[in-house]
Structures are given as structure tokens and as C-alpha cells.
Design a protein around this motif. Structure first.
Motif, PDB file in Angstrom:
ATOM      1  N   GLN A  55      38.331  45.641  39.361  1.00  0.00           N
ATOM      2  CA  GLN A  55      37.134  45.798  40.186  1.00  0.00           C
ATOM      3  C   GLN A  55      35.870  45.653  39.348  1.00  0.00           C
ATOM      4  O   GLN A  55      34.886  45.069  39.796  1.00  0.00           O
ATOM      5  N   LEU A  56      35.865  46.192  38.131  1.00  0.00           N
ATOM      6  CA  LEU A  56      34.708  46.069  37.250  1.00  0.00           C
ATOM      7  C   LEU A  56      34.462  44.611  36.861  1.00  0.00           C
ATOM      8  O   LEU A  56      33.316  44.159  36.824  1.00  0.00           O
ATOM      9  N   ARG A  57      35.540  43.866  36.587  1.00  0.00           N
ATOM     10  CA  ARG A  57      35.387  42.444  36.272  1.00  0.00           C
ATOM     11  C   ARG A  57      34.785  41.707  37.470  1.00  0.00           C
ATOM     12  O   ARG A  57      33.892  40.885  37.307  1.00  0.00           O
TER      13      ARG A  57
ATOM     14  N   LEU B  29      32.924  42.973  39.824  1.00  0.00           N
ATOM     15  CA  LEU B  29      31.546  43.430  39.985  1.00  0.00           C
ATOM     16  C   LEU B  29      30.618  42.714  39.011  1.00  0.00           C
ATOM     17  O   LEU B  29      29.504  42.334  39.358  1.00  0.00           O
ATOM     18  N   SER B  30      31.099  42.501  37.792  1.00  0.00           N
ATOM     19  CA  SER B  30      30.273  41.866  36.759  1.00  0.00           C
ATOM     20  C   SER B  30      30.293  40.343  36.836  1.00  0.00           C
ATOM     21  O   SER B  30      29.538  39.681  36.143  1.00  0.00           O
ATOM     22  N   GLY B  31      31.181  39.796  37.652  1.00  0.00           N
ATOM     23  CA  GLY B  31      31.272  38.346  37.784  1.00  0.00           C
ATOM     24  C   GLY B  31      32.222  37.716  36.779  1.00  0.00           C
ATOM     25  O   GLY B  31      32.369  36.501  36.747  1.00  0.00           O
ATOM     26  N   ALA B  32      32.864  38.558  35.952  1.00  0.00           N
ATOM     27  CA  ALA B  32      33.817  38.034  34.966  1.00  0.00           C
ATOM     28  C   ALA B  32      35.120  37.673  35.657  1.00  0.00           C
ATOM     29  O   ALA B  32      35.520  38.306  36.626  1.00  0.00           O
ATOM     30  N   ARG B  33      35.776  36.667  35.136  1.00  0.00           N
ATOM     31  CA  ARG B  33      37.071  36.279  35.688  1.00  0.00           C
ATOM     32  C   ARG B  33      38.160  37.041  34.973  1.00  0.00           C
ATOM     33  O   ARG B  33      38.060  37.345  33.793  1.00  0.00           O
ATOM     34  N   ALA B  34      39.224  37.319  35.690  1.00  0.00           N
ATOM     35  CA  ALA B  34      40.380  37.988  35.086  1.00  0.00           C
ATOM     36  C   ALA B  34      41.019  37.065  34.071  1.00  0.00           C
ATOM     37  O   ALA B  34      41.166  35.869  34.310  1.00  0.00           O
ATOM     38  N   GLU B  35      41.432  37.628  32.923  1.00  0.00           N
ATOM     39  CA  GLU B  35      42.034  36.817  31.864  1.00  0.00           C
ATOM     40  C   GLU B  35      43.297  36.114  32.338  1.00  0.00           C
ATOM     41  O   GLU B  35      43.549  34.975  31.999  1.00  0.00           O
ATOM     42  N   ALA B  36      44.121  36.800  33.138  1.00  0.00           N
ATOM     43  CA  ALA B  36      45.374  36.218  33.621  1.00  0.00           C
ATOM     44  C   ALA B  36      45.122  35.018  34.524  1.00  0.00           C
ATOM     45  O   ALA B  36      45.935  34.108  34.614  1.00  0.00           O
ATOM     46  N   ASN B  37      43.972  35.004  35.202  1.00  0.00           N
ATOM     47  CA  ASN B  37      43.649  33.910  36.116  1.00  0.00           C
ATOM     48  C   ASN B  37      42.767  32.861  35.470  1.00  0.00           C
ATOM     49  O   ASN B  37      42.346  31.928  36.115  1.00  0.00           O
ATOM     50  N   ASP B  38      42.445  33.017  34.188  1.00  0.00           N
ATOM     51  CA  ASP B  38      41.555  32.095  33.508  1.00  0.00           C
ATOM     52  C   ASP B  38      42.311  30.805  33.206  1.00  0.00           C
ATOM     53  O   ASP B  38      43.174  30.772  32.346  1.00  0.00           O
TER      54      ASP B  38
END
Length: 117
Positions: free
Chosen positions: A93-95, A97-106
Motif C-alpha cells: 500500500q505504501l508503494r 501511495l508513493s507511486g513506486a512499482r512493486a519489485e516483483a512486478n517490475d
């Protein structure tokens, strides 16, 4: 900080509505939301209706404003906010909120194709 205040329409006039809410009775401009009816809930900022809202949303906003007011007065603030605090969020949720992409989905693409060696 700008805050919209939920107010309920009590009477309708051309271009305005008489509304009641935590600010008391106000004459509110309705140009941005169009025609309103007695009983409608509006989100009001500077005596101008910004949008129509459901009664449930009005209650959420009022509960959140009550919580903010109690904390500002030095009380514990035991109410329920209409939003999740970052301290209660998961890392996913924090990722988000911050607009960061999840590492697993990168899935960054390999841009080396087509390069001249």
C-alpha cells in the motif's frame, strides 16, 4: 490546507442553496454542481458547493474532521478517520501511495535490441 465541509441542502434558491452543517446555516453557491434538491449533500468550500456527495461520504468527512479537531485540542482522538494512516499500511500500500512499482512486478524491458555492436 483547503477543507471541504459536508453540508445538507435545506432550501433552494436560484443559483444558491441554504445549507446546514458543522459551520451552521450558510447560503451556498451551486454554480459548479448545477440544480440541487432539498436533502442533497454537498461538499462546500468557501461557501461554494464543489461536488455532490453521498450521505455516507458526508459522515466519513465529518468523522475525520471531528478526529482532527479533537487532536488539535489535545485529546486522544479515538475516532475513526475516513482514510488509512501510513503507519497502518502494508509495504504494498505504501508503494502504491508513493507511486513506486512493486519489485516483483517490475518488468523493465531490455533496450539493447537493435544496437550496433
Amino acid at each position: 490546507m483547503c477543507l471541504g465541509i459536508p453540508m445538507q441542502v435545506m432550501a433552494v434558491e436560484p443559483g444558491h442553496a441554504r445549507c446546514v452543517g458543522r459551520l451552521g446555516l450558510r447560503r451556498v453557491r451551486t454554480a459548479l454542481v448545477g440544480d440541487v434538491a432539498v436533502g442533497d449533500w454537498l461538499l462546500v468550500f468557501l461557501d461554494s458547493a464543489q461536488e455532490r456527495i453521498a450521505v455516507e461520504r458526508a459522515q466519513e468527512i465529518d468523522a475525520t474532521l471531528d478526529l482532527i479537531e479533537s487532536v488539535m485540542q489535545g485529546e486522544a482522538g479515538d475516532g475513526a478517520a475516513a482514510f488509512a494512516l501510513p503507519s497502518a499500511m502494508s509495504s504494498e500500500q505504501l508503494r502504491a501511495l508513493s507511486g513506486a512499482r512493486a519489485e516483483a512486478n517490475d518488468t523493465t524491458q531490455d533496450n539493447t535490441q537493435g544496437e550496433i555492436a
